[in-house]
Write a protein that holds these residues in place. Structure first.
Motif, PDB file in Angstrom:
ATOM      1  N   PHE A  14      -6.208   1.964   8.914  1.00  0.00           N
ATOM      2  CA  PHE A  14      -6.703   0.947   7.991  1.00  0.00           C
ATOM      3  C   PHE A  14      -7.974   1.364   7.260  1.00  0.00           C
ATOM      4  CE2 PHE A  14      -3.879  -1.443  10.629  1.00  0.00           C
ATOM      5  CZ  PHE A  14      -3.300  -2.320   9.743  1.00  0.00           C
ATOM      6  N   GLU A  15      -8.534   2.501   7.622  1.00  0.00           N
ATOM      7  CA  GLU A  15      -9.752   2.957   6.961  1.00  0.00           C
ATOM      8  C   GLU A  15      -9.445   3.369   5.525  1.00  0.00           C
ATOM      9  OE1 GLU A  15     -11.482   6.042   9.312  1.00  0.00           O
ATOM     10  OE2 GLU A  15     -11.961   4.698  10.967  1.00  0.00           O
ATOM     11  N   HIS A  44       0.850  -1.191   0.000  1.00  0.00           N
ATOM     12  CA  HIS A  44       0.000   0.000   0.000  1.00  0.00           C
ATOM     13  C   HIS A  44       0.888   1.244   0.000  1.00  0.00           C
ATOM     14  CE1 HIS A  44      -2.942   2.952   1.342  1.00  0.00           C
ATOM     15  NE2 HIS A  44      -3.878   2.093   0.947  1.00  0.00           N
ATOM     16  N   PRO A  45       0.513   2.287  -0.754  1.00  0.00           N
ATOM     17  CA  PRO A  45       1.359   3.490  -0.794  1.00  0.00           C
ATOM     18  C   PRO A  45       1.522   4.172   0.563  1.00  0.00           C
ATOM     19  CG  PRO A  45      -0.624   3.768  -2.165  1.00  0.00           C
ATOM     20  CD  PRO A  45      -0.624   2.365  -1.655  1.00  0.00           C
ATOM     21  N   ASP A  46       0.573   3.974   1.478  1.00  0.00           N
ATOM     22  CA  ASP A  46       0.664   4.577   2.803  1.00  0.00           C
ATOM     23  C   ASP A  46       1.229   3.625   3.852  1.00  0.00           C
ATOM     24  OD1 ASP A  46      -0.415   6.961   1.847  1.00  0.00           O
ATOM     25  OD2 ASP A  46      -2.480   6.295   2.223  1.00  0.00           O
ATOM     26  N   ALA A  47       1.778   2.490   3.419  1.00  0.00           N
ATOM     27  CA  ALA A  47       2.361   1.523   4.361  1.00  0.00           C
ATOM     28  C   ALA A  47       3.579   2.131   5.042  1.00  0.00           C
ATOM     29  CB  ALA A  47       2.758   0.256   3.613  1.00  0.00           C
ATOM     30  N   PRO A  48       3.900   1.649   6.227  1.00  0.00           N
ATOM     31  CA  PRO A  48       5.124   2.123   6.882  1.00  0.00           C
ATOM     32  C   PRO A  48       6.341   1.929   5.980  1.00  0.00           C
ATOM     33  CG  PRO A  48       3.815   0.782   8.375  1.00  0.00           C
ATOM     34  CD  PRO A  48       3.185   0.657   7.024  1.00  0.00           C
ATOM     35  N   ALA A  49       7.283   2.831   6.059  1.00  0.00           N
ATOM     36  CA  ALA A  49       8.489   2.788   5.228  1.00  0.00           C
ATOM     37  C   ALA A  49       9.407   1.646   5.666  1.00  0.00           C
ATOM     38  CB  ALA A  49       9.232   4.115   5.340  1.00  0.00           C
ATOM     39  N   PRO A  50      10.204   1.122   4.732  1.00  0.00           N
ATOM     40  CA  PRO A  50      11.171   0.083   5.112  1.00  0.00           C
ATOM     41  C   PRO A  50      12.032   0.550   6.287  1.00  0.00           C
ATOM     42  CG  PRO A  50      11.051   0.239   2.734  1.00  0.00           C
ATOM     43  CD  PRO A  50      10.250   1.389   3.282  1.00  0.00           C
ATOM     44  N   GLY A  51      12.196  -0.333   7.257  1.00  0.00           N
ATOM     45  CA  GLY A  51      12.967  -0.026   8.457  1.00  0.00           C
ATOM     46  C   GLY A  51      12.137   0.536   9.594  1.00  0.00           C
ATOM     47  N   GLU A  52      10.924   0.982   9.310  1.00  0.00           N
ATOM     48  CA  GLU A  52      10.078   1.583  10.343  1.00  0.00           C
ATOM     49  C   GLU A  52       9.521   0.523  11.283  1.00  0.00           C
ATOM     50  OE1 GLU A  52       5.977   4.201  10.538  1.00  0.00           O
ATOM     51  OE2 GLU A  52       7.296   4.451   8.811  1.00  0.00           O
ATOM     52  N   GLY A  88       0.954 -12.008  10.690  1.00  0.00           N
ATOM     53  CA  GLY A  88      -0.174 -11.079  10.782  1.00  0.00           C
ATOM     54  C   GLY A  88       0.251  -9.630  10.625  1.00  0.00           C
ATOM     55  N   ALA A  89       1.465  -9.305  11.077  1.00  0.00           N
ATOM     56  CA  ALA A  89       1.955  -7.933  10.953  1.00  0.00           C
ATOM     57  C   ALA A  89       2.147  -7.518   9.497  1.00  0.00           C
ATOM     58  CB  ALA A  89       3.262  -7.770  11.736  1.00  0.00           C
ATOM     59  N   LEU A  90       2.279  -8.494   8.611  1.00  0.00           N
ATOM     60  CA  LEU A  90       2.408  -8.172   7.180  1.00  0.00           C
ATOM     61  C   LEU A  90       1.203  -7.369   6.678  1.00  0.00           C
ATOM     62  CD1 LEU A  90       3.688 -11.618   5.923  1.00  0.00           C
ATOM     63  CD2 LEU A  90       4.931  -9.447   5.699  1.00  0.00           C
ATOM     64  N   ASN A  91       0.064  -7.557   7.296  1.00  0.00           N
ATOM     65  CA  ASN A  91      -1.144  -6.868   6.841  1.00  0.00           C
ATOM     66  C   ASN A  91      -1.046  -5.358   6.990  1.00  0.00           C
ATOM     67  OD1 ASN A  91      -2.548  -9.243   6.004  1.00  0.00           O
ATOM     68  ND2 ASN A  91      -2.726  -9.756   8.168  1.00  0.00           N
ATOM     69  N   TRP A  92      -0.129  -4.875   7.873  1.00  0.00           N
ATOM     70  CA  TRP A  92       0.106  -3.428   7.970  1.00  0.00           C
ATOM     71  C   TRP A  92       0.599  -2.890   6.635  1.00  0.00           C
ATOM     72  CZ3 TRP A  92      -0.394   0.043  12.054  1.00  0.00           C
ATOM     73  CH2 TRP A  92      -0.730  -0.513  13.303  1.00  0.00           C
ATOM     74  N   LEU A  93       1.353  -3.704   5.914  1.00  0.00           N
ATOM     75  CA  LEU A  93       1.921  -3.255   4.640  1.00  0.00           C
ATOM     76  C   LEU A  93       0.894  -3.265   3.512  1.00  0.00           C
ATOM     77  CD1 LEU A  93       5.360  -5.078   4.818  1.00  0.00           C
ATOM     78  CD2 LEU A  93       4.724  -2.806   5.668  1.00  0.00           C
ATOM     79  N   LEU A  94      -0.142  -4.048   3.678  1.00  0.00           N
ATOM     80  CA  LEU A  94      -1.234  -4.082   2.697  1.00  0.00           C
ATOM     81  C   LEU A  94      -2.355  -3.123   3.087  1.00  0.00           C
ATOM     82  CD1 LEU A  94      -1.522  -7.961   2.254  1.00  0.00           C
ATOM     83  CD2 LEU A  94      -0.355  -6.343   0.735  1.00  0.00           C
ATOM     84  N   ARG A  95      -2.298  -2.636   4.332  1.00  0.00           N
ATOM     85  CA  ARG A  95      -3.364  -1.802   4.914  1.00  0.00           C
ATOM     86  C   ARG A  95      -4.684  -2.559   4.869  1.00  0.00           C
ATOM     87  NH1 ARG A  95      -2.020   3.904   5.314  1.00  0.00           N
ATOM     88  NH2 ARG A  95      -4.115   4.115   6.137  1.00  0.00           N
ATOM     89  N   THR A  96      -4.625  -3.819   5.304  1.00  0.00           N
ATOM     90  CA  THR A  96      -5.772  -4.708   5.300  1.00  0.00           C
ATOM     91  C   THR A  96      -5.961  -5.286   6.697  1.00  0.00           C
ATOM     92  OG1 THR A  96      -5.369  -5.316   3.000  1.00  0.00           O
ATOM     93  CG2 THR A  96      -6.679  -6.851   4.290  1.00  0.00           C
ATOM     94  N   ILE A  97      -7.195  -5.368   7.137  1.00  0.00           N
ATOM     95  CA  ILE A  97      -7.510  -6.046   8.389  1.00  0.00           C
ATOM     96  C   ILE A  97      -7.795  -7.500   8.022  1.00  0.00           C
ATOM     97  CG2 ILE A  97      -9.093  -6.200  10.334  1.00  0.00           C
ATOM     98  CD1 ILE A  97      -9.683  -3.193   9.905  1.00  0.00           C
ATOM     99  N   VAL A 114     -11.054  -9.289   6.805  1.00  0.00           N
ATOM    100  CA  VAL A 114     -12.320  -9.111   7.510  1.00  0.00           C
ATOM    101  C   VAL A 114     -12.580  -7.621   7.696  1.00  0.00           C
ATOM    102  CG1 VAL A 114     -12.181 -11.322   8.743  1.00  0.00           C
ATOM    103  CG2 VAL A 114     -11.250  -9.248   9.811  1.00  0.00           C
ATOM    104  N   LYS A 115     -13.781  -7.308   8.061  1.00  0.00           N
ATOM    105  CA  LYS A 115     -14.144  -5.926   8.404  1.00  0.00           C
ATOM    106  C   LYS A 115     -13.896  -5.728   9.902  1.00  0.00           C
ATOM    107  CE  LYS A 115     -16.729  -4.866   4.537  1.00  0.00           C
ATOM    108  NZ  LYS A 115     -15.718  -4.630   3.551  1.00  0.00           N
TER     109      LYS A 115
END
Length: 187
Positions: free
Chosen positions: A183-184, A13-21, A84-93, A153-154
């Motif tokens: 994630f919204e 996702h373009p708004d995902a945390p930057a590498p190293g963050e 599960g933390a990978l989903n932060w990079l997809l901005r998906t719940i 999921v929602k």
């Protein structure tokens, strides 16, 4: 888990945390990443390149199964938390739908376990990923491996199924509200 033939490569996702963050805890009382669990893993995850992360935790005496060795369920929890933390990079719940774990070698108490994970494919609401845990650091001996299937999921999934007291406390926590808003789709 093998992704179906129509699965597509993951897109960060373009708004995902930057590498190293540092990703931080998604919930203060999470056994895997939360600081509010005295015997939790306190797993620290960092965004990597593409749709990957690295994470670390130290096996403590409270995490042992056999004398002086990490409990297999604790190692599975560390893999699940990392995947599960990978989903932060997809901005998906998403929640774990399936987790396959291979135990390669024992992990002694007081050992640093370094985990690397990446999303390999996406198919509709399904997210396919893999992880490996190494003793001591990124170049260490492989101790555990995992393959996982997460299902998008929602937010209502948690509201409808969680205990009301914890849901209300989380919804009143400004940090939790900030994490949820990340994630919204249309904040």
């Amino acid at each position: 888990m093998i992704p179906p033939p129509d699965a597509i490569p993951p897109v960060r996702h373009p708004d995902a945390p930057a590498p190293g963050e540092l990703l931080g805890a998604h919930y203060e009382h999470c056994f895997g990443c939360g600081g509010g669990q005295p015997h939790g893993l306190h797993l620290q995850a960092r965004a990597g390149e593409g749709v990957s992360i690295s994470a670390e935790f130290t096996v403590k005496p409270a995490h042992q199964g056999a004398p002086g060795l990490a409990h297999g369920g604790v190692l599975a929890s560390a893999l699940d938390e990392t995947l599960g933390a990978l989903n932060w990079l997809l901005r998906t719940i998403a929640v774990t739908g399936r987790l396959e774990t291979d135990y390669v070698r024992p992990v002694p108490v007081d050992t640093l376990l370094h985990l690397q994970a990446e999303v390999t494919a996406v198919s509709g609401r399904k997210i396919y990923s893999t992880a490996v845990g190494r003793i001591g650091g990124p170049g260490g001996e492989v101790a555990v491996r995992a393959r996982a299937l997460f299902v998008e999921v929602k937010l209502d999934h948690f509201i409808d199924n969680g205990r009301p007291a914890e849901i209300e406390a989380a919804m009143a926590d400004p940090d939790q509200i900030r994490r949820t808003r990340a994630f919204e789709v249309n904040p």
